[in-house]
Write a protein that holds these residues in place. Structure first.
Motif, mmCIF file in Angstrom:
data_model
loop_
_atom_site.group_PDB
_atom_site.id
_atom_site.type_symbol
_atom_site.label_atom_id
_atom_site.label_comp_id
_atom_site.label_asym_id
_atom_site.label_seq_id
_atom_site.Cartn_x
_atom_site.Cartn_y
_atom_site.Cartn_z
ATOM 1 N N THR A 152 51.707 32.725 -30.892
ATOM 2 C CA THR A 152 50.786 33.861 -30.669
ATOM 3 C C THR A 152 49.472 33.660 -31.424
ATOM 4 N N TRP A 153 49.111 32.388 -31.667
ATOM 5 C CA TRP A 153 47.954 32.104 -32.513
ATOM 6 C C TRP A 153 46.651 32.646 -31.933
ATOM 7 N N ASP A 154 46.470 32.540 -30.616
ATOM 8 C CA ASP A 154 45.216 33.013 -30.024
ATOM 9 C C ASP A 154 44.991 34.490 -30.305
ATOM 10 N N GLU A 155 46.049 35.296 -30.193
ATOM 11 C CA GLU A 155 45.913 36.730 -30.485
ATOM 12 C C GLU A 155 45.666 36.954 -31.981
ATOM 13 N N TYR A 156 46.319 36.154 -32.817
ATOM 14 C CA TYR A 156 46.193 36.319 -34.270
ATOM 15 C C TYR A 156 44.767 36.008 -34.743
ATOM 16 N N ILE A 157 44.204 34.872 -34.266
ATOM 17 C CA ILE A 157 42.873 34.481 -34.733
ATOM 18 C C ILE A 157 41.815 35.436 -34.194
ATOM 19 N N GLU A 158 42.085 36.088 -33.040
ATOM 20 C CA GLU A 158 41.121 37.051 -32.511
ATOM 21 C C GLU A 158 40.958 38.242 -33.449
ATOM 22 N N ASN A 159 41.989 38.567 -34.198
ATOM 23 C CA ASN A 159 41.887 39.669 -35.160
ATOM 24 C C ASN A 159 41.120 39.254 -36.417
ATOM 25 N N LEU A 160 41.155 37.954 -36.755
ATOM 26 C CA LEU A 160 40.463 37.474 -37.956
ATOM 27 C C LEU A 160 39.012 37.112 -37.654
ATOM 28 N N LEU A 161 38.827 36.212 -36.698
ATOM 29 C CA LEU A 161 37.489 35.752 -36.323
ATOM 30 C C LEU A 161 37.452 35.616 -34.809
ATOM 31 N N PRO A 162 37.154 36.708 -34.094
ATOM 32 C CA PRO A 162 37.161 36.664 -32.625
ATOM 33 C C PRO A 162 36.221 35.582 -32.096
ATOM 34 N N LEU A 163 36.672 34.911 -31.034
ATOM 35 C CA LEU A 163 35.858 33.856 -30.435
ATOM 36 C C LEU A 163 34.489 34.383 -30.023
ATOM 37 N N GLY A 164 34.436 35.632 -29.542
ATOM 38 C CA GLY A 164 33.184 36.200 -29.054
ATOM 39 C C GLY A 164 32.109 36.301 -30.115
ATOM 40 N N ILE A 165 32.513 36.431 -31.388
ATOM 41 C CA ILE A 165 31.505 36.560 -32.449
ATOM 42 C C ILE A 165 31.430 35.314 -33.320
ATOM 43 N N SER A 166 32.206 34.278 -32.974
ATOM 44 C CA SER A 166 32.235 33.088 -33.838
ATOM 45 C C SER A 166 30.870 32.419 -33.937
ATOM 46 N N ASN A 167 30.072 32.493 -32.841
ATOM 47 C CA ASN A 167 28.749 31.855 -32.882
ATOM 48 C C ASN A 167 27.786 32.547 -33.834
ATOM 49 N N LEU A 168 28.146 33.749 -34.303
ATOM 50 C CA LEU A 168 27.308 34.431 -35.293
ATOM 51 C C LEU A 168 27.581 33.909 -36.706
ATOM 52 N N PHE A 169 28.715 33.214 -36.864
ATOM 53 C CA PHE A 169 29.092 32.704 -38.183
ATOM 54 C C PHE A 169 29.130 31.174 -38.221
ATOM 55 N N LEU A 170 29.369 30.550 -37.078
ATOM 56 C CA LEU A 170 29.375 29.097 -36.982
ATOM 57 C C LEU A 170 28.274 28.713 -35.995
ATOM 58 N N PHE A 171 27.088 28.404 -36.488
ATOM 59 C CA PHE A 171 25.982 28.132 -35.576
ATOM 60 C C PHE A 171 25.152 26.964 -36.088
ATOM 61 N N ASP A 172 24.261 26.474 -35.210
ATOM 62 C CA ASP A 172 23.414 25.349 -35.593
ATOM 63 C C ASP A 172 21.940 25.707 -35.411
ATOM 64 N N GLY A 173 21.080 24.845 -35.952
ATOM 65 C CA GLY A 173 19.650 25.101 -35.891
ATOM 66 C C GLY A 173 19.117 25.140 -34.474
ATOM 67 N N GLU A 174 19.711 24.312 -33.571
ATOM 68 C CA GLU A 174 19.257 24.317 -32.178
ATOM 69 C C GLU A 174 19.527 25.664 -31.534
ATOM 70 N N GLN A 175 20.703 26.252 -31.862
ATOM 71 C CA GLN A 175 21.024 27.579 -31.339
ATOM 72 C C GLN A 175 20.017 28.611 -31.840
ATOM 73 N N VAL A 176 19.617 28.497 -33.102
ATOM 74 C CA VAL A 176 18.639 29.431 -33.665
ATOM 75 C C VAL A 176 17.282 29.237 -32.999
ATOM 76 N N ARG A 177 16.882 27.974 -32.765
ATOM 77 C CA ARG A 177 15.591 27.722 -32.120
ATOM 78 C C ARG A 177 15.562 28.265 -30.698
ATOM 79 N N GLU A 178 16.671 28.094 -29.950
ATOM 80 C CA GLU A 178 16.722 28.626 -28.589
ATOM 81 C C GLU A 178 16.661 30.145 -28.614
ATOM 82 N N LEU A 179 17.395 30.755 -29.550
ATOM 83 C CA LEU A 179 17.376 32.214 -29.669
ATOM 84 C C LEU A 179 15.980 32.700 -30.037
ATOM 85 N N ALA A 180 15.263 31.921 -30.869
ATOM 86 C CA ALA A 180 13.911 32.316 -31.280
ATOM 87 C C ALA A 180 12.926 32.249 -30.119
#
Length: 660
Positions: free
Chosen positions: A137-165
């Motif tokens: 049941t790992w997928d359900e468990y990790i969604e409660n800790l660090l949901p995939l939908g918000i992971s890019n807000l915590f694990l991101f790169d400079g290219e992602q920031v430049r595109e967002l900018a």
């Protein structure tokens, strides 16, 4: 949540087994930053992918996966020097708080090249013991800790920031993350659940014919919903492809410019411009020659002419004085004759004559005589010489200087144009560069057209789904006569309207909190504290608007590239703060195109405060010697690592220490 250890075995460029301590605590001291240094292509992004892959497995949004299937992606991640008897393995050891207790878990994923079942093997260790139930049941468990939908807000790169900018509105992934963080997806999910409830109630109440009709309508509804999800995924893929195509087009444009393609394309225009400049320069030379052929050449002996003018004026004045002296002597003679007629005494006449002689002698001495009487010019010649020196010659000199300046400008233009023509690409190279630019542009246009078609298809499906829901509502009104169930069905519509109103108010309330956090973060990072007073987030498309202290809009184009990047980081930081989750932050290539001032603000203000654990993956030019020394002075670094890459073996080894 806190990452403690990452183990890589035969993963990407990391051969063998390499253990990386990620704990921010060292010798009873705590500092947030874990700093990794590495050159481009040395394995920094692979570390980020390893963390994502360990947490989410097949759902991980890894940078090198693209459109690969999971099995092919896993095969791609196997180190080229992996012995046949060994597996590729990732372990991520972390801890988190659950019911006021510290829980430590180790995620283990391993696989071989071309895995038979197309996936990795997952194991979860709780302490030293495997937890099989948690692994299932790992997928359900990790969604409660660090949901995939918000992971890019915590694990991101400079290219992602430049595109967002660079975007006026956040991309779909960030929008979904915002909705998830604000809790808006719960309202949407409840609305969908109510639709399911109404569907079941309709089936309970409908007769055989109505039930068949309802089944057909719901079949269409499910079909359209599936098609809509497929189109949404297609739009997401096209968005990623569009970013890649845009980047490729920009690189082709840059190469076209840097290798002389643009100049080669403008060669005929530059040739014409060169000929015109040469013709203008020749005309100026001809004009200068004509000036030099006239009285302008006398400028070469201007000092002699000035000396001649002075000498002529002296001689003219002497001649005039001589004429005046002769007139005075004649007058004196007539005066003495008159005195004799007046029968003055000889003694008085002698005294008067003596006086006149002394005066004439003094006047003669005052007049003097030129040292050399060599010119003998007349008044007309002297006048012409003065006119030449003081009017005509200065005018011609000024004309010559102006024409010489024009000639210099034309010659500079000629030199510049000839240098440009010299740097023009050869015809075959120009054609190759032009073909590359056109191909990149065509690919970008093709993807944009496909995206527009997908957007229209999505809109059509949404309209079709809305119409089907109306049809279902009609069934609810026309055929549902049982009181209690009918009450439920009719109440659901009211509840959904209330939910919509609740969603709107909740959105405004949550966005207000987010606006405060983003404004605070942006002003904290920005060295121009008076540029932006408030950041406003649109409730419909989540675009950002900026306002100055007087309440006037600040156009986004007024921000520099670095300031836009700081705004993007402030948005991610504000979202992380609003989420209330204590999660690690990992940033790949963090400083991008920031200037020294903004870079200093980010190093001193953001990195030490972004989270309780901040993993930075940087080149030697981003976090350079000055930046790392500043972080050390702030006691913000817990551990430093250097990714040493061997280009011949194409392998990376993790060593302690940084570039300096």
């Amino acid at each position: 949540m806190k990452f403690i250890e990452l183990v890589l075995q035969n993963f990407g460029p990391y051969a063998g087994r390499q253990v990386i301590n990620l704990s921010p605590e060292e010798n009873e001291k705590s500092a947030p930053i874990i700093l990794f240094g590495g050159m481009n292509g040395g394995g920094k992004t692979t570390l980020m992918d390893a963390i994502r892959l360990a947490l989410y497995g097949q759902r991980a949004q890894c940078s090198t996966r693209g459109n690969l299937g999971y099995s092919d992606f896993l095969t791609q991640c196997v180190n080229r020097h992996t012995p046949p008897t060994e597996k590729t393995r990732i372990e991520l050891f972390f801890e988190h708080i659950e019911y006021n207790q510290v829980i430590k878990l180790r995620i283990v994923r391993y696989w071989t090249a071309n895995p038979k079942d197309g996936k990795d093997h997952l194991g979860i260790l709780d302490g030293e013991w495997p937890d099989t139930a948690l692994a299932q049941t790992w997928d359900e468990y990790i969604e409660n800790l660090l949901p995939l939908g918000i992971s890019n807000l915590f694990l991101f790169d400079g290219e992602q920031v430049r595109e967002l900018a660079d975007l006026d509105t956040p991309p779909p992934l960030v929008v979904e993350a915002i909705k998830s963080l604000l809790g808006l997806e719960l309202v949407d999910r409840l609305s969908v659940d109510l639709d399911v409830l109404v569907s079941r109630k309709r089936k309970q109440l409908a007769g055989a014919k109505e039930l068949a009709d309802l089944d057909e309508i719901e079949r269409k509804l499910n079909k359209y919903n599936d098609e809509k999800e497929a189109v949404i995924q297609e739009i997401h893929n096209l968005t990623n492809q569009s970013h890649i195509a845009k980047k490729n087009r920009q690189q082709a444009d840059h190469k076209f410019l840097s290798e002389g393609g643009k100049i080669a394309g403008e060669k005929s225009q530059l040739d014409q411009q060169l000929e015109e400049a040469k013709e203008k320069a020749q005309k100026q030379r001809q004009s200068l020659c004509e000036l030099a052929a006239g009285t302008l050449s006398l400028a070469l002996i201007q000092p002699l002419l000035i000396e001649a003018e002075i000498q002529g004026e002296k001689e003219s004045r002497w001649q005039q004085a001589q004429a005046a002296q002769n007139l005075i002597k004649e007058r004196d003679r007539r005066l003495l004759d008159r005195l004799h007629q007046l029968q003055l005494t000889a003694q008085k006449i002698k005294q008067i004559k003596t006086f006149l002689d002394v005066e004439n002698q003094t006047l003669a001495e005052d007049i003097g005589k030129p040292e050399e009487f060599r010119l003998g010019v007349d008044a007309e010649t002297l006048k012409n010489l003065s006119l030449l020196l003081h009017h005509q010659l200065p005018l011609e000199i000024n004309q010559a200087e102006n024409q010489l300046q024009y000639l210099t400008e034309f010659e500079s233009e000629i030199d510049s144009t000839e240098r440009q023509l010299a740097s023009a690409a050869a015809p075959e190279i120009y054609q190759r560069l032009l073909d590359a630019v056109n191909e990149a542009k065509d690919e970008e246009i093709k993807i944009k057209v496909a995206a527009e078609i997908a957007d229209r298809k999505k809109l059509e499906l949404e309209n079709a789904i809305a119409q089907i829901k109306k049809d279902l509502a009609a069934y609810g009104e026309e055929f549902m006569n049982r009181k209690n169930t009918h009450h439920i069905i009719t109440s659901v519509a009211k509840v959904q309207k209330t939910l919509q109103l609740f969603r709107e108010k909740l959105t405004l309330k949550k966005l207000n909190k987010l606006e405060i956090q983003v404004t605070e973060c942006f002003r904290y990072l920005l060295h121009k504290s008076n540029l932006v007073h408030r950041v406003v987030i649109d409730a419909n498309n989540y675009s950002l608007s900026l306002y100055d202290p007087e309440g006037k809009p600040v156009p986004k184009h007024r921000l520099s590239a670095g300031e836009k990047q700081l705004l993007a980081i402030a948005l991610l930081w504000g979202l992380a703060r609003v989420s209330g989750r204590q999660l690690p932050v990992a940033i790949d290539t963090p400083l991008g195109r920031l200037d020294s001032s903004h870079r200093g603000n980010l190093v001193e203000k953001y990195f030490p405060s972004a989270s309780h654990q901040v993993i930075l993956l940087s080149t030697d030019t981003e976090i350079g010697k000055n930046e790392v020394e500043k972080l050390r002075e702030l006691d913000a670094i817990a551990r430093e690592y250097l990714l040493k890459y061997d280009p011949e073996q194409r392998q990376t080894i993790v060593e302690e220490g940084y570039f300096w």
